[in-house]
Design a protein around this motif. Structure first.
Motif, mmCIF file in Angstrom:
data_model
loop_
_atom_site.group_PDB
_atom_site.id
_atom_site.type_symbol
_atom_site.label_atom_id
_atom_site.label_comp_id
_atom_site.label_asym_id
_atom_site.label_seq_id
_atom_site.Cartn_x
_atom_site.Cartn_y
_atom_site.Cartn_z
ATOM 1 N N PHE A 1 6.963 -10.003 3.920
ATOM 2 C CA PHE A 1 6.722 -9.550 5.289
ATOM 3 C C PHE A 1 7.104 -8.078 5.491
ATOM 4 N N GLN A 2 8.025 -7.591 4.689
ATOM 5 C CA GLN A 2 8.476 -6.201 4.834
ATOM 6 C C GLN A 2 7.646 -5.229 4.005
ATOM 7 N N ARG A 3 6.555 -5.714 3.468
ATOM 8 C CA ARG A 3 5.671 -4.847 2.700
ATOM 9 C C ARG A 3 5.117 -3.720 3.561
ATOM 10 N N GLY A 4 4.954 -4.018 4.856
ATOM 11 C CA GLY A 4 4.423 -3.016 5.775
ATOM 12 C C GLY A 4 2.925 -3.125 5.932
ATOM 13 N N ALA A 5 2.406 -2.469 6.952
ATOM 14 C CA ALA A 5 0.971 -2.479 7.235
ATOM 15 C C ALA A 5 0.619 -1.228 8.016
ATOM 16 N N PHE A 6 -0.617 -0.760 7.841
ATOM 17 C CA PHE A 6 -1.060 0.445 8.532
ATOM 18 C C PHE A 6 -1.598 0.130 9.931
ATOM 19 N N ALA A 7 -2.454 -0.886 10.037
ATOM 20 C CA ALA A 7 -3.078 -1.204 11.321
ATOM 21 C C ALA A 7 -2.079 -1.900 12.244
ATOM 22 N N PRO A 8 -2.096 -1.579 13.536
ATOM 23 C CA PRO A 8 -1.119 -2.185 14.465
ATOM 24 C C PRO A 8 -1.159 -3.706 14.507
ATOM 25 N N LEU A 9 -2.346 -4.310 14.474
ATOM 26 C CA LEU A 9 -2.412 -5.770 14.553
ATOM 27 C C LEU A 9 -1.787 -6.398 13.310
#
Length: 290
Positions: A135-143
Motif C-alpha cells: 500500500f505504501q508503494r505510492g501512486a501518481f493519480a489522486p484516485l
C-alpha cells in the motif's frame, strides 16, 4: 449483458481495436458479476477467458492496439487474481497477480491497482505489515492514491496504530476530493463516495471507535445497491460487530442476521472469513444468528 463465458476466436492473424474492446467489455461484465455475486460466481469464466486473450496476444497488431491489449490482458489477470482471492484460492490469486504485473509494466495506474490488490491478500490473511509494503508503494493519480492511502489506514488499524491510521485516512479523503472522477478506469470505479465511507467505517471499527464507525457504515449500507452486494455485506458485518462491542445485543442480532442472510446469497469465501469474528462475538454474548 453478453454471456461472460462466450468468446469468439480472432477473425484473422491481425487484430484491431474492436477485438480489444470486446475483451475489455467481457472483463467489465465479469467484474460486475464478482461485485454482485462473489468471485465464486465468475472465477471459472474469467480463467477461461484468458485462453482467448492468449490468442489475441499471438496475433499481429499496431503498436497502439498492442499497448491497449496488454493493459486489457493485465486487467483480466487482475480480475482472475481477485476472484481467486475471493474464492479462497490464494496460490492462484498470486499467480494471476504476478501475470497481471508482467503485462501491465507500461501502465502505471493499472500496476498500482494490481499492487493494491496483492496487498489486500496479505491484509486479509493476517499480515498487515506485509500489506503495508504494497500500500505504501505510492501512486501518481489522486484516485489511485486515495485507494492506497485508505488501505494503508486499514493496515495500520489492524496493528492498533490509531494515529497513523487516522492520518492515512485523512490523506485518502483529501486525495479522493482532488480526483477527476469523470474519467475513471473500470478497475477503479468501485472507489467512490460510498466505498470511501465503507472503508472509513471499517477502519474505525478496527480501532474500536464505534461512535465514528456506525454513522459511516450506515451511510455506506444505505447507498450500496444490489450491484455491490458483497461490499454491502462487509459493512453489515462491521456494523453488527460495532453493536456487539457497544453491548447493544438486540441491534447486533438484527444486523448480524441480515449479514448472514446476505452472505448466503453470495459465492465468496472471503465474506465468511470476515464473518467469523462477528459470529464469535455474538456467540460469546449468547446471541444466535444462524
Amino acid at each position: 449483458m453478453a454471456d461472460p463465458a462466450y468468446f469468439p476466436p480472432p477473425h484473422s492473424s491481425r487484430i484491431g481495436i474492436s477485438d480489444v474492446e470486446q475483451l475489455e467489455a467481457q472483463t467489465r461484465s465479469l467484474r460486475s458479476v464478482d461485485y454482485q455475486h462473489g468471485g465464486g460466481a465468475c472465477r471459472d469464466a474469467v480463467v477461461v477467458r484468458i485462453y482467448w486473450a492468449q490468442q489475441l496476444l499471438a496475433a499481429e497488431a499496431s503498436d497502439s492496439v498492442r499497448a491497449r491489449l496488454l493493459s486489457a490482458v493485465a486487467d483480466l489477470h487482475n480480475l482472475a487474481g481477485w476472484t481467486s482471492f475471493d474464492s479462497g484460492q490464494i496460490g492462484a490469486a498470486y499467480h494471476h497477480f504476478d501475470r497481471a504485473l508482467d503485462f501491465a509494466r507500461h501502465d502505471e495506474e493499472l500496476t498500482t491497482n494490481i499492487v493494491y490488490r496483492r496487498g489486500r491478500v496479505h491484509l486479509h490473511h493476517g499480515a498487515p505489515g506485509d500489506a503495508l509494503a504494497y500500500f505504501q508503494r505510492g501512486a501518481f493519480a489522486p484516485l489511485a492514491s486515495s485507494i492506497m492511502y485508505v488501505n494503508e489506514a486499514w493496515a495500520y488499524a489492524r496493528q492498533a496504530r490509531s494515529v497513523e491510521a487516522l492520518r492515512a485516512l485523512g490523506r485518502a479523503q483529501d486525495s479522493f476530493a482532488s480526483a477527476d472522477r469523470a474519467h475513471v478506469p473500470d478497475w477503479a470505479r468501485f472507489h467512490d463516495e460510498t466505498d470511501l465511507a465503507a472503508m472509513a467505517g471499517t477502519i474505525h471499527t478496527e480501532l474500536g471507535d464505534t461512535r465514528s464507525a456506525i454513522p459511516a457504515l450506515l451511510t455506506a449500507i444505505s447507498a450500496f445497491g444490489p450491484d455491490m452486494a458483497r461490499s454491502g455485506t462487509f459493512c453489515l458485518i462491521s456494523l453488527a460487530s460495532c453493536h456487539f462491542l457497544d453491548g447493544d445485543l438486540d441491534e447486533g442480532q438484527a444486523v448480524g442476521r441480515r449479514a448472514v442472510c446476505a452472505a448466503e446469497e453470495l459465492r465468496s469465501e472471503r465474506v465468511w472469513d470476515r464473518m467469523r469474528p462477528m459470529l464469535q462475538a455474538a456467540a460469546t454474548r449468547g446471541v444466535v444468528l444462524r
